[in-house]
Design an enzyme around this catalytic site. Structure first.
Site, PDB file in Angstrom:
ATOM      1  N   ARG A   3      11.463  -0.324  10.549  1.00  0.00           N
ATOM      2  CA  ARG A   3      10.453   0.094  11.517  1.00  0.00           C
ATOM      3  C   ARG A   3      10.563  -0.766  12.758  1.00  0.00           C
ATOM      4  O   ARG A   3      10.826  -1.966  12.671  1.00  0.00           O
ATOM      5  CB  ARG A   3       9.062  -0.054  10.910  1.00  0.00           C
ATOM      6  CG  ARG A   3       8.645   1.157  10.154  1.00  0.00           C
ATOM      7  CD  ARG A   3       7.358   0.973   9.446  1.00  0.00           C
ATOM      8  NE  ARG A   3       6.327   0.272  10.210  1.00  0.00           N
ATOM      9  CZ  ARG A   3       5.081   0.139   9.789  1.00  0.00           C
ATOM     10  NH1 ARG A   3       4.732   0.659   8.621  1.00  0.00           N
ATOM     11  NH2 ARG A   3       4.195  -0.515  10.500  1.00  0.00           N
ATOM     12  N   ARG A  49      12.020  -4.854   4.676  1.00  0.00           N
ATOM     13  CA  ARG A  49      11.464  -3.518   4.428  1.00  0.00           C
ATOM     14  C   ARG A  49      12.262  -2.421   5.131  1.00  0.00           C
ATOM     15  O   ARG A  49      12.660  -2.566   6.291  1.00  0.00           O
ATOM     16  CB  ARG A  49      10.017  -3.487   4.918  1.00  0.00           C
ATOM     17  CG  ARG A  49       9.377  -2.117   4.796  1.00  0.00           C
ATOM     18  CD  ARG A  49       7.909  -2.225   4.711  1.00  0.00           C
ATOM     19  NE  ARG A  49       7.288  -2.325   6.023  1.00  0.00           N
ATOM     20  CZ  ARG A  49       5.978  -2.211   6.203  1.00  0.00           C
ATOM     21  NH1 ARG A  49       5.185  -2.007   5.171  1.00  0.00           N
ATOM     22  NH2 ARG A  49       5.462  -2.335   7.409  1.00  0.00           N
ATOM     23  N   LYS A 101       0.837  -1.213   0.000  1.00  0.00           N
ATOM     24  CA  LYS A 101       0.000   0.000   0.000  1.00  0.00           C
ATOM     25  C   LYS A 101       0.867   1.257   0.000  1.00  0.00           C
ATOM     26  O   LYS A 101       0.612   2.200  -0.739  1.00  0.00           O
ATOM     27  CB  LYS A 101      -0.928   0.020   1.225  1.00  0.00           C
ATOM     28  CG  LYS A 101      -1.830  -1.187   1.352  1.00  0.00           C
ATOM     29  CD  LYS A 101      -2.826  -1.038   2.487  1.00  0.00           C
ATOM     30  CE  LYS A 101      -2.218  -0.883   3.870  1.00  0.00           C
ATOM     31  NZ  LYS A 101      -1.531  -2.064   4.407  1.00  0.00           N
ATOM     32  N   ARG A 155       1.214  -9.083  14.450  1.00  0.00           N
ATOM     33  CA  ARG A 155       0.366  -8.114  13.737  1.00  0.00           C
ATOM     34  C   ARG A 155      -0.568  -8.821  12.767  1.00  0.00           C
ATOM     35  O   ARG A 155      -1.749  -8.481  12.665  1.00  0.00           O
ATOM     36  CB  ARG A 155       1.233  -7.119  12.939  1.00  0.00           C
ATOM     37  CG  ARG A 155       1.805  -6.019  13.781  1.00  0.00           C
ATOM     38  CD  ARG A 155       2.968  -5.358  13.095  1.00  0.00           C
ATOM     39  NE  ARG A 155       2.580  -4.401  12.080  1.00  0.00           N
ATOM     40  CZ  ARG A 155       3.449  -3.886  11.224  1.00  0.00           C
ATOM     41  NH1 ARG A 155       4.707  -4.253  11.232  1.00  0.00           N
ATOM     42  NH2 ARG A 155       3.054  -2.999  10.349  1.00  0.00           N
ATOM     43  N   ARG A 197      -9.535  -0.187   9.423  1.00  0.00           N
ATOM     44  CA  ARG A 197      -8.988  -1.539   9.622  1.00  0.00           C
ATOM     45  C   ARG A 197      -9.947  -2.431  10.381  1.00  0.00           C
ATOM     46  O   ARG A 197      -9.652  -3.606  10.575  1.00  0.00           O
ATOM     47  CB  ARG A 197      -7.685  -1.427  10.405  1.00  0.00           C
ATOM     48  CG  ARG A 197      -6.423  -1.478   9.523  1.00  0.00           C
ATOM     49  CD  ARG A 197      -5.330  -1.793  10.427  1.00  0.00           C
ATOM     50  NE  ARG A 197      -3.986  -2.022  10.137  1.00  0.00           N
ATOM     51  CZ  ARG A 197      -3.058  -1.184   9.718  1.00  0.00           C
ATOM     52  NH1 ARG A 197      -3.359   0.013   9.323  1.00  0.00           N
ATOM     53  NH2 ARG A 197      -1.812  -1.540   9.668  1.00  0.00           N
TER      54      ARG A 197
HETATM   55  P1  AMP Z   1       0.858   0.568   9.595  1.00  0.00           P
HETATM   56  O1  AMP Z   1       1.968   1.577   9.414  1.00  0.00           O
HETATM   57  O2  AMP Z   1      -0.353   0.922   8.786  1.00  0.00           O
HETATM   58  O3  AMP Z   1       1.295  -0.857   9.426  1.00  0.00           O
HETATM   59  O4  AMP Z   1       0.394   0.706  11.134  1.00  0.00           O
HETATM   60  C1  AMP Z   1       1.288   0.456  12.196  1.00  0.00           C
HETATM   61  C2  AMP Z   1       0.491   0.133  13.466  1.00  0.00           C
HETATM   62  O5  AMP Z   1      -0.347   1.254  13.812  1.00  0.00           O
HETATM   63  C3  AMP Z   1      -0.460  -1.033  13.348  1.00  0.00           C
HETATM   64  O6  AMP Z   1       0.201  -2.269  13.572  1.00  0.00           O
HETATM   65  C4  AMP Z   1      -1.477  -0.717  14.447  1.00  0.00           C
HETATM   66  O7  AMP Z   1      -0.949  -0.998  15.746  1.00  0.00           O
HETATM   67  C5  AMP Z   1      -1.599   0.797  14.337  1.00  0.00           C
HETATM   68  N1  AMP Z   1      -2.661   1.196  13.373  1.00  0.00           N
HETATM   69  C6  AMP Z   1      -2.506   1.752  12.135  1.00  0.00           C
HETATM   70  N2  AMP Z   1      -3.691   1.991  11.546  1.00  0.00           N
HETATM   71  C7  AMP Z   1      -4.631   1.562  12.431  1.00  0.00           C
HETATM   72  C8  AMP Z   1      -6.049   1.511  12.408  1.00  0.00           C
HETATM   73  N3  AMP Z   1      -6.762   1.937  11.347  1.00  0.00           N
HETATM   74  N4  AMP Z   1      -6.689   1.015  13.497  1.00  0.00           N
HETATM   75  C9  AMP Z   1      -6.005   0.586  14.577  1.00  0.00           C
HETATM   76  N5  AMP Z   1      -4.657   0.586  14.665  1.00  0.00           N
HETATM   77  C10 AMP Z   1      -3.975   1.068  13.602  1.00  0.00           C
END
Ligand code: AMP
Length: 223
Positions: A161, A128, A14, A172, A89
């Site tokens: 990260r 990554r 994404k 996750r 999500r």
């Molecule tokens: P990402 O960078 O999108 O992989 O997000 C990193 C982390 O942020 C995820 O593993 C969740 O802990 C939290 N997170 C991101 N987006 C959401 C969401 N829409 N709802 C809940 N937690 C989120």
């Protein structure tokens, strides 16, 4: 207002595709993970709680993310629409988003699922790297930077990260796939879902993505 939701497991691509789509549609990318990382960086009490949740691989609670994300969506730069990366999500978040958009007579125009099988996701995320300045995404196997530790676009250092280690990645996935599937079904039932095979080469995924949102040929960037 054009609202496109990008759906996919962490590591599906994404973050690689969103900037291309945003440039074509001339709308900003609102990435929930970036937004939450800035809440963490603020050093507030909420930031400390959010950080603990992110490192455990769980989702941040719906109240917090809905409030934070919808505030951001109301920003003036998103008045013509946005690409949503990482939000919604859960089904609850998807409903909250629809309610907020309905206030502006808007809706989710397209939800695009970039689908990649689990084992490939774990391998990808181990390789990554993201840039410190703006979160540009690289992958040591499939999309390497020109220099091993610098962003091609802005020259800032590339880092792993904190939540991309294998243990957190598997946690996750286990936590986040079931609610993601609910969100996918939610958009399928509304007739706005398109699915793309995320194992295709990056330019092919891009082409399918632009087709899915009907970007005309003249608005597409060369390459
Ligand atoms: P990402 O960078 O999108 O992989 O997000 C990193 C982390 O942020 C995820 O593993 C969740 O802990 C939290 N997170 C991101 N987006 C959401 C969401 N829409 N709802 C809940 N937690 C989120």
């Amino acid at each position: 207002m054009t609202v496109v939701v990008l759906l996919g497991a962490p590591g599906a691509g994404k973050g690689t595709q969103a900037p291309i789509l945003a440039a074509c549609l001339k709308v900003p990318i609102l990435a929930s993970g970036e937004l939450l990382r800035s809440v963490v960086a603020s050093g507030s009490e909420l930031g400390r709680q959010v950080q603990a949740t992110m490192l455990s691989g769980e989702l941040v609670d719906d109240d917090t993310i809905v409030r934070t994300f919808l505030d951001r969506l109301r920003g003036p730069d998103a008045s013509k629409g946005a690409i949503l990366d990482g939000f919604p999500r859960t089904r609850g978040q998807a409903v909250a988003l629809d309610d907020a958009l309905a206030e502006h007579s808007a809706r989710v125009d397209r939800a695009i699922l970039i689908h990649v099988p689990l084992d490939e996701l774990v391998t990808r995320m181990a390789g990554r790297l993201i840039c410190q300045a703006s979160g540009h995404v690289y992958n040591l196997q499939s999309n390497p930077p020109q220099q091993p530790d610098r962003c091609d676009i802005d020259g800032s250092p590339l880092v792993h990260r904190a939540d991309d280690g294998e243990v957190t990645v598997r946690a996750r996935m286990a936590q986040q796939m079931p609610p993601l599937e609910e969100v996918v079904e939610y958009y399928r039932s509304r007739g706005v879902l398109a699915t793309i095979d995320g194992r295709l080469p990056i330019p092919e995924v891009t082409t399918q993505l632009l087709n899915a949102v009907d970007v005309p040929a003249e608005s597409r960037q060369p390459g």
